[in-house]
Scaffold this motif. Structure first.
Motif, PDB file in Angstrom:
ATOM      1  N   LYS A 507      47.610  36.615  40.713  1.00 47.45           N
ATOM      2  CA  LYS A 507      46.212  36.311  40.387  1.00 47.45           C
ATOM      3  C   LYS A 507      45.312  36.449  41.613  1.00 47.45           C
ATOM      4  O   LYS A 507      44.216  37.029  41.547  1.00 47.45           O
ATOM      5  CB  LYS A 507      46.090  34.906  39.811  1.00 47.45           C
ATOM      6  CG  LYS A 507      44.689  34.578  39.300  1.00 47.45           C
ATOM      7  CD  LYS A 507      44.643  33.204  38.669  1.00 47.45           C
ATOM      8  CE  LYS A 507      43.303  32.959  38.000  1.00 47.45           C
ATOM      9  NZ  LYS A 507      42.141  33.189  38.882  1.00 47.45           N
ATOM     10  N   GLN A 508      45.764  35.935  42.731  1.00 48.33           N
ATOM     11  CA  GLN A 508      44.957  36.005  43.956  1.00 48.33           C
ATOM     12  C   GLN A 508      44.713  37.460  44.368  1.00 48.33           C
ATOM     13  O   GLN A 508      43.620  37.825  44.790  1.00 48.33           O
ATOM     14  CB  GLN A 508      45.653  35.246  45.083  1.00 48.33           C
ATOM     15  CG  GLN A 508      44.814  35.152  46.361  1.00 48.33           C
ATOM     16  CD  GLN A 508      45.498  34.309  47.430  1.00 48.33           C
ATOM     17  OE1 GLN A 508      46.555  33.734  47.195  1.00 48.33           O
ATOM     18  NE2 GLN A 508      44.900  34.231  48.605  1.00 48.33           N
ATOM     19  N   LYS A 509      45.741  38.292  44.207  1.00 50.47           N
ATOM     20  CA  LYS A 509      45.607  39.704  44.551  1.00 50.47           C
ATOM     21  C   LYS A 509      44.609  40.387  43.631  1.00 50.47           C
ATOM     22  O   LYS A 509      43.735  41.150  44.083  1.00 50.47           O
ATOM     23  CB  LYS A 509      46.971  40.391  44.447  1.00 50.47           C
ATOM     24  CG  LYS A 509      46.953  41.884  44.725  1.00 50.47           C
ATOM     25  CD  LYS A 509      46.610  42.193  46.173  1.00 50.47           C
ATOM     26  CE  LYS A 509      46.696  43.670  46.455  1.00 50.47           C
ATOM     27  NZ  LYS A 509      46.403  43.991  47.867  1.00 50.47           N
ATOM     28  N   VAL A 510      44.705  40.126  42.334  1.00 51.72           N
ATOM     29  CA  VAL A 510      43.808  40.754  41.363  1.00 51.72           C
ATOM     30  C   VAL A 510      42.374  40.308  41.599  1.00 51.72           C
ATOM     31  O   VAL A 510      41.436  41.111  41.536  1.00 51.72           O
ATOM     32  CB  VAL A 510      44.254  40.428  39.918  1.00 51.72           C
ATOM     33  CG1 VAL A 510      43.229  40.938  38.909  1.00 51.72           C
ATOM     34  CG2 VAL A 510      45.610  41.041  39.634  1.00 51.72           C
ATOM     35  N   ASP A 511      42.185  39.023  41.891  1.00 47.99           N
ATOM     36  CA  ASP A 511      40.836  38.504  42.141  1.00 47.99           C
ATOM     37  C   ASP A 511      40.195  39.144  43.368  1.00 47.99           C
ATOM     38  O   ASP A 511      38.963  39.234  43.468  1.00 47.99           O
ATOM     39  CB  ASP A 511      40.874  36.984  42.321  1.00 47.99           C
ATOM     40  CG  ASP A 511      41.209  36.265  41.015  1.00 47.99           C
ATOM     41  OD1 ASP A 511      41.076  36.889  39.947  1.00 47.99           O
ATOM     42  OD2 ASP A 511      41.628  35.088  41.069  1.00 47.99           O
ATOM     43  N   SER A 512      41.016  39.597  44.301  1.00 45.91           N
ATOM     44  CA  SER A 512      40.478  40.208  45.520  1.00 45.91           C
ATOM     45  C   SER A 512      40.068  41.669  45.312  1.00 45.91           C
ATOM     46  O   SER A 512      39.431  42.265  46.167  1.00 45.91           O
ATOM     47  CB  SER A 512      41.522  40.140  46.649  1.00 45.91           C
ATOM     48  OG  SER A 512      42.632  40.980  46.372  1.00 45.91           O
ATOM     49  N   LEU A 513      40.451  42.233  44.162  1.00 48.40           N
ATOM     50  CA  LEU A 513      40.138  43.635  43.879  1.00 48.40           C
ATOM     51  C   LEU A 513      38.850  43.735  43.075  1.00 48.40           C
ATOM     52  O   LEU A 513      38.644  42.986  42.109  1.00 48.40           O
ATOM     53  CB  LEU A 513      41.289  44.288  43.095  1.00 48.40           C
ATOM     54  CG  LEU A 513      42.656  44.279  43.787  1.00 48.40           C
ATOM     55  CD1 LEU A 513      43.734  44.820  42.844  1.00 48.40           C
ATOM     56  CD2 LEU A 513      42.612  45.113  45.058  1.00 48.40           C
ATOM     57  N   GLU A 514      37.999  44.637  43.462  1.00 55.68           N
ATOM     58  CA  GLU A 514      36.680  44.784  42.820  1.00 55.68           C
ATOM     59  C   GLU A 514      36.809  45.096  41.330  1.00 55.68           C
ATOM     60  O   GLU A 514      36.056  44.587  40.508  1.00 55.68           O
ATOM     61  CB  GLU A 514      35.894  45.885  43.524  1.00 55.68           C
ATOM     62  CG  GLU A 514      34.481  46.073  42.983  1.00 55.68           C
ATOM     63  CD  GLU A 514      33.721  47.147  43.739  1.00 55.68           C
ATOM     64  OE1 GLU A 514      32.637  47.544  43.262  1.00 55.68           O
ATOM     65  OE2 GLU A 514      34.208  47.599  44.790  1.00 55.68           O
TER      66      GLU A 514
END
Length: 644
Positions: A507-514
């Motif tokens: 989730k943290q990785k996905v949230d960091s992607l535009e």
């Protein structure tokens, strides 16, 4: 297939170019031969015409129209030269010159030339349609590969057969597209020869005989070179092309780049590649020697046929009064016939070469890869029940191996159970998974799903039962959501994919992607693609398993890169996510299996122990010994960390 049946089948399908090699046939050393079928030239021509009609019908029309227009241009000016000379000779004897007939002839010739030239320009500009047909055949070949079962596709003889099929669709002048070009050229040459021969034979039939004998000699030499080249170069180069392709992939693939540089592998890899290239050069040099011999024969016969042609025409002029205009006409027609005949035989040789390569393509396409038989519907067997499995006296031996990878396995795997399969490297754990997933079929024994042999189901249906996570996680150059769903965009539920990614710990990785789950992965296709770390890839693989929502989860050492404590924690969290589903956990580290219902201990291909964690420790056998060794190691490691 029994030996007698094999011999009978080979006898039926034998051709003048060799024997058919049937699937499963072995050489004297017991190795599998590369399957090959000789379909024959006319069968391959009919096959290509059928494919042109299927994918681009206009190709057939282009061939027919081109046969007329191109042949007209070959002999048009031979007739025009005759008429011009005749008119000039007549006018030379006249006191009052009239050049209107000459102008009329030249004007007609110009109009015909312009029409034919324009048609040929249009036809030549449309020959890319042949490429379109070849691309469609490439699609057929890829579709065939994707439909083949994993076990067959992995065999070396199949890889060689696939390489040959790939070569047959890999160029404009080879294989299937080469057949199209040859058929196009041949149709033009046939029309030219018929028109030229019809005129020449009225003058002196010996001209036709002389030119034909010379060209037949050239054809025999050419065809011999084609056959020798096919056997000595084309077929034997298939393994070399695979090796060259592999070496290029190793040197250019980013995944290998770190190891190559840190281990200073440059010179070693270059040496390996040079070794393959040297062997390829030897085969190519042998191939060129065949064609050098043919070039000498062709030059000699062409010289002889030209001398005979001039001799006969000169005799006709001196002894029979052949007019200069007719001499010019027949000289041009002989040249057109000789050239067309020479090109025809060369084209026949080319089409034979392309036909043999098309044999390779059709052999691969006709290989029995699709499942046939009376299959049961999996849904009717399950009927709302969860799947349970039973291995009954199962043994498996890899092709060419001397020892069994799995021997006499008897194991029950009831629905809803958590099964841990453990053992050291080479114990047979991954082989067990391949058999369970039916990537391989058992050598002996049977595997039952709800008391039914799994071979009674179609593989495509059987695969739906499992959601696997393998040790090597492969990413595709697609958006993240599609990498989770493993389906096309219109079939992908982005919201569900996002939920699975979050559950798997990304989730943290996905949230960091535009772009979130719409972010393209890898930079192979998209410059703004994102690369994932090793741990992130493993989590994405877990998200795939969650998304598929299959009744059986299989984790084949997907966390081998993690330490044992991290692996144990990840397995525990994932175990909570899958709820009441059945699960198989594969690991050579025993600390990750304590939460499982039952543990199967494998040693050198055999299940030596089976029971719960506590039961196996109480037996004080192989499992207990390895567990204590590993536990001691991690206890010491933990103690050392505290001291530091």
């Amino acid at each position: 297939m029994k030996k007698s049946a094999v011999k009978e089948e080979k006898k039926k399908r034998k051709t003048r170019r060799g024997e058919t090699v049937l699937p499963g046939e072995r050489d004297e050393e017991g190795k599998l031969k590369v399957p090959h079928t000789n379909y024959g030239l006319f069968s391959n021509m009919a096959y290509i015409v059928k494919k042109m009609w299927q994918y681009k019908r206009v190709c057939i029309g282009l061939i027919l129209i081109g046969a007329v227009t191109q042949s007209v241009m070959r002999y048009l000016w031979s007739y025009i030269a005759k008429f011009v000379i005749d008119i000039v000779q007549i006018q030379a004897g006249q006191t009052q010159k009239d050049f209107k007939p000459l102008v009329g002839v030249l004007l007609i010739a110009l109009i015909v030339e312009v029409i034919c030239m324009g048609a040929n320009i249009i036809i030549n500009s449309k020959t890319w349609y042949f490429i379109k047909v070849r691309f469609d055949l490439i699609t057929e070949r890829i579709e065939k590969v994707l439909s083949m079962d994993y076990q067959t596709l992995e065999q070396p003889h199949m890889l060689n057969m696939f390489q040959r099929a790939n070569n047959a669709t890999g160029g404009n002048n080879n294989g299937v597209e080469g057949m199209m070009h040859c058929m196009n050229n041949m149709s033009t040459l046939i029309v030219t020869m018929i028109v030229s021969a019809s005129a020449i034979i009225g003058l002196d039939w010996r001209l036709i005989i002389a030119l034909t004998v010379a060209m037949l000699t050239n054809y025999g030499s050419y065809l011999l070179s084609v056959k020798q080249d096919k056997v000595a170069y084309w077929d034997k180069m298939a393994p070399n092309w695979r090796k060259i392709s592999y070496m290029e992939r190793c040197t250019q693939d980013f995944d290998f780049a770190k190891d190559i540089r840190l281990f200073n592998m440059k010179n070693w890899l270059l040496g390996k590649q040079a070794e393959v290239l040297r062997d390829s050069e030897k085969k190519y040099a042998k191939s060129r020697n065949y064609w050098l011999r043919h070039s000498f024969i062709y030059s000699f016969t062409s010289l002889c046929s030209g001398a005979i042609m001039y001799y006969i025409l000169i005799v006709e002029v001196l002894e029979k009064g052949l007019e200069i205009g007719n001499f010019t006409l027949f000289l041009g027609l002989c040249g057109a016939f000789s050239s067309a005949l020479s090109d025809f035989y060369a084209t026949v040789g080319d089409i034979q070469r392309c036909s043999m390569q098309t044999d390779d393509f059709r052999t691969f396409m006709d290989y029995p890869a699709e499942e046939t038989g009376d299959f049961l519907e999996l849904s009717k067997v399950l009927e709302g029940k969860s799947p349970s499995f039973e291995f009954k006296n199962v043994s498996f031996c890899y092709e060419g191996a001397e020892q069994y990878a799995l021997k006499n396995l008897n194991l029950s795997f009831p629905a809803g159970q958590r099964l841990a399969v453990v053992g050291l490297n080479g114990a047979g754990k991954t082989t067990f998974i391949k058999l369970l997933l039916r990537l391989y079929d058992v050598t002996e024994g049977e595997i039952l799903l709800n008391s039914v042999n799994i071979k009674r189901f179609r593989r495509s249906e059987y695969y739906k039962v499992f959601a696997p996570v393998f040790q090597n996680v492969e990413l595709f150059a697609f958006p993240m959501a599609e990498n989770v769903s493993m389906q096309s965009p219109e079939k992908t539920d982005k919201k569900m994919a996002e939920e699975c990614v979050a559950m798997a710990g990304l989730k943290q990785k996905v949230d960091s992607l535009e772009k979130g789950v719409d972010t393209e992965l890898l930079k192979i296709v998209h410059e703004d693609g994102v690369d994932l770390s090793g741990g992130e890839k493993q989590k994405l693989a877990l998200a795939r398993a969650l998304y598929k929502d299959a009744p059986v989860i299989v984790l084949d050492e997907p966390t081998a890169a993690l330490d044992a404590l991290a692996e144990y924690e990840l397995y525990q969290n994932f175990d909570k996510m899958i709820l009441e589903k059945s699960a198989v956990y594969i690991s050579h580290r025993l600390s990750s299996t304590r939460f499982c219902d039952v543990i199967a201990m494998f040693v050198t291909g055999e299940m030596v122990e089976y029971g719960t964690h506590e039961e196996l420790l109480a037996k004080n056998g192989s499992y207990a010994e390895i567990f204590r060794v590993q536990a001691q190691y991690y206890e010491e490691q933990e103690g050392g960390a505290d001291e530091r």
